[in-house]
Design an enzyme around this catalytic site. Structure first.
Site, short mmCIF file in Angstrom:
data_model
loop_
_atom_site.label_atom_id
_atom_site.label_comp_id
_atom_site.label_asym_id
_atom_site.label_seq_id
_atom_site.Cartn_x
_atom_site.Cartn_y
_atom_site.Cartn_z
N HIS A 35 -37.31 16.90 24.35
CA HIS A 35 -38.70 16.63 23.95
C HIS A 35 -39.71 17.28 24.89
O HIS A 35 -40.89 17.41 24.54
CB HIS A 35 -38.95 15.11 23.85
CG HIS A 35 -39.10 14.40 25.15
ND1 HIS A 35 -38.07 13.70 25.76
CD2 HIS A 35 -40.18 14.25 25.98
CE1 HIS A 35 -38.51 13.15 26.87
NE2 HIS A 35 -39.78 13.48 27.04
N ASP A 82 -31.33 14.49 23.41
CA ASP A 82 -32.56 14.81 24.14
C ASP A 82 -32.27 15.66 25.37
O ASP A 82 -32.81 15.44 26.45
CB ASP A 82 -33.30 13.53 24.54
CG ASP A 82 -34.74 13.80 24.95
OD1 ASP A 82 -35.29 14.84 24.52
OD2 ASP A 82 -35.31 13.00 25.71
N GLY A 128 -44.30 12.95 32.65
CA GLY A 128 -44.07 14.11 33.51
C GLY A 128 -42.75 14.03 34.25
O GLY A 128 -42.25 15.04 34.74
N ASN A 129 -42.18 12.80 34.35
CA ASN A 129 -40.86 12.65 34.95
C ASN A 129 -39.74 13.05 33.99
O ASN A 129 -38.60 13.28 34.41
CB ASN A 129 -40.60 11.19 35.36
CG ASN A 129 -41.14 10.87 36.75
OD1 ASN A 129 -42.07 10.09 36.90
ND2 ASN A 129 -40.54 11.48 37.76
N SER A 130 -40.05 13.14 32.70
CA SER A 130 -39.03 13.45 31.71
C SER A 130 -38.30 14.74 32.05
O SER A 130 -38.92 15.75 32.35
CB SER A 130 -39.67 13.59 30.32
OG SER A 130 -40.14 12.35 29.85
N LEU A 180 -17.45 9.31 11.83
CA LEU A 180 -16.53 8.38 11.18
C LEU A 180 -16.92 8.12 9.73
O LEU A 180 -16.07 8.03 8.86
CB LEU A 180 -16.50 7.07 11.97
CG LEU A 180 -15.37 6.10 11.70
CD1 LEU A 180 -14.01 6.76 11.87
CD2 LEU A 180 -15.50 4.88 12.64
N GLY A 181 -18.22 8.01 9.47
CA GLY A 181 -18.69 7.80 8.10
C GLY A 181 -18.76 6.35 7.69
O GLY A 181 -18.37 5.98 6.58
N VAL A 182 -19.29 5.50 8.60
CA VAL A 182 -19.45 4.08 8.28
C VAL A 182 -20.85 3.62 8.65
O VAL A 182 -21.49 4.19 9.54
CB VAL A 182 -18.42 3.21 9.04
CG1 VAL A 182 -17.01 3.52 8.58
CG2 VAL A 182 -18.55 3.37 10.55
N ILE A 222 -22.69 0.32 10.24
CA ILE A 222 -22.22 -0.79 11.07
C ILE A 222 -23.37 -1.71 11.44
O ILE A 222 -24.54 -1.36 11.32
CB ILE A 222 -21.56 -0.27 12.37
CG1 ILE A 222 -22.52 0.62 13.15
CG2 ILE A 222 -20.26 0.45 12.05
CD1 ILE A 222 -22.03 1.02 14.52
#
Length: 470
Positions: free
Chosen positions: A108, A138, A209-211, A266-268, A270
């Site tokens: 980002h 990210d 700014g820490n990102s 996996l295709g679930v 949850i």
């Protein structure tokens, strides 16, 4: 008197021992660690260029019939030059991981940037090339044209314990090379936007700014990448979240090798379990990830996973809460065969699954409106058959009955609403009104019941204990 003196001496000795232990746990300062690591931390500035108008055109000139008094509002600078949208600037932090100029930061921080400037601790500046970026974790990788740069080493976030000291270095509000310290608050935190990241929570002061800057342990090694904070004001309130370095390292390696990140899928669908749901599912405690939807043709369907199964372990790694599942599955490469241990209504079994590759994030489920109702049955629900028109609108829904009223307070508190489709009760599918009545008649009053509901494009399980027999 002698007895009192002895007590005082013992108390003083105990206090001295406690102070000694505290002194060992809390370092005098982090100066040596910071001195060794700060040269490898960089400041990142980004620019997103604005509109660049055609110099031969002059849209700022007003029409001929505009009075002279108002003509200056069409050209406030007075030079007759056309202007477009201004440049947009932003930035954050990062750190060097390879001496030839490889820099890691947040996705980002550099997202949609037309120009990226990396400024080193020695004030040198470089235009950076974007090697690759991944929104799901990210994480972004940059390359600058430099050699013999100071670097940071990867640590091991898996050994971090809540209460350990950690350090953040970055450029909050453009105050470059700022250092803050705090303790690890918790591990394995989840966020909807980055469901594949088990975030490290700390109380280290992190601000805008820490990102992208490093989270460093007391050995001077990177254990995380500072990513986001939870704050109503936009400033630090002691809830900071960092990407574990193992997650970031895997992303970096895939971006360098393939230019993109491939994740197991996996295709679930949850959800988590509460005490009543666990009881209804045959578990002694609310643990694991409850499957409320299995995608047709997915790896889960091919392996035999069904709605109502509770996933307890994946590839030897336990699933304590449902949010543990996505980062574990996502960290496994597509095509790998893994073992998945499940509980199917109290019966544990192990299935072999060959993971597919994730293409898009699964959608969230929703809830319908509430309604009053009249007493009808043990469940406290009024239902009716689905009409043909409703079945055509409810794409992907097999069987079920429509909930038209919710009388039970327990059912309402569990999230059951009018307009939802009731598909299953205690692992018994409902394909007609007759099936619904037969299942309800067999229910034991005072026991938890698990129901599968469809609403707003997805299914989910809820469990509750009906108030009384009707």
């Amino acid at each position: 008197m002698n007895h009192r003196l002895k007590l005082i001496r013992h108390a003083a000795l105990a206090a001295a021992l406690l102070l000694g232990a505290a002194a060992q746990a809390m370092p005098d300062d982090f100066a040596d660690v910071v001195e060794d690591t700060i040269p490898a931390v960089v400041n990142i500035e980004t620019t997103r260029f604005g509109d660049r108008p055609d110099p031969d055109a002059n849209p700022s000139q007003p029409p001929d019939d505009v009075p002279e008094l108002f003509r200056r509002f069409f050209d406030p600078y007075g030079d007759g030059m056309p202007r477009g949208r201004p440049d947009q600037q932003g930035g954050g932090s990062g750190f060097i991981v390879r001496a030839d100029g490889l820099v890691v930061t947040n996705h980002h921080v550099i997202e949609d940037a037309d120009e990226i400037i990396v400024r080193l601790a020695d004030r040198r500046e470089f235009v950076a090339e974007l090697v690759g970026s991944d929104a799901e974790t990210d994480v972004a990788v940059l390359k600058i044209d430099a050699e013999d740069l100071p670097t940071l080493d990867y640590g091991d976030s898996s050994t971090l314990r809540p209460g350990e000291w950690v350090i953040a270095i970055g450029s909050p509000f453009r105050f470059e090379q700022s250092v803050t310290a705090g303790i690890v608050s918790a591990k394995g935190r989840s966020q909807a936007q980055q469901q594949y990241v088990p975030f490290i929570q700390s109380d280290v002061a992190i601000n805008r700014g820490n990102s992208g800057g490093p989270l460093i342990d007391r050995n001077g090694q990177v254990v995380g990448i500072n990513s986001w904070i939870l704050s109503a004001s936009g400033g630090n309130i002691g809830l900071s979240f960092s990407i574990p370095i193992e997650t970031a390292e895997d992303t970096v390696e895939q971006l360098l090798e393939y230019g993109r990140v491939a994740r197991g899928y996996l295709g679930v669908g949850i959800q988590g379990l509460n005490r009543e749901q666990a009881d209804a599912m045959g578990l002694d405690r609310p643990v694991g990830a409850l499957v409320n939807r299995v995608e047709p043709g997915s790896a889960a369907e091919e392996a035999g996973i069904e709605a109502g199964d509770v996933i307890l372990e994946v590839a030897g790694r336990p699933i304590e809460v449902f949010s543990d599942l996505p980062p574990i599955v996502g960290s496994i490469r597509p095509g790998e065969e893994i073992e998945v241990r499940i509980s199917r209504w109290g019966d544990e079994r192990t299935l072999t699954v060959e993971l597919a590759e994730r293409e898009e994030a699964p959608t969230d489920d929703g809830r319908g409106p509430a309604s009053d109702a009249t007493p009808t049955n043990t469940l406290g629900l009024t239902v009716e058959p689905l009409t043909e028109g409703q079945r055509r609108q409810l794409e992907g829904v097999d069987g079920g009955v429509m909930i038209t009223a919710v009388e039970s307070d327990a059912a309402y508190r569990a999230g059951i609403r009018r307009g939802q489709v009731l598909q299953m009760i205690n692992n018994r599918p409902i394909d007609s009104m007759e099936a619904f009545r037969a299942i309800v008649e067999d229910l034991e009053p005072g026991r938890s019941v698990a129901v599968l509901l469809w609403s707003n494009g997805s299914s989910r399980f809820v469990a509750y204990t009906p108030e009384a027999e009707r």
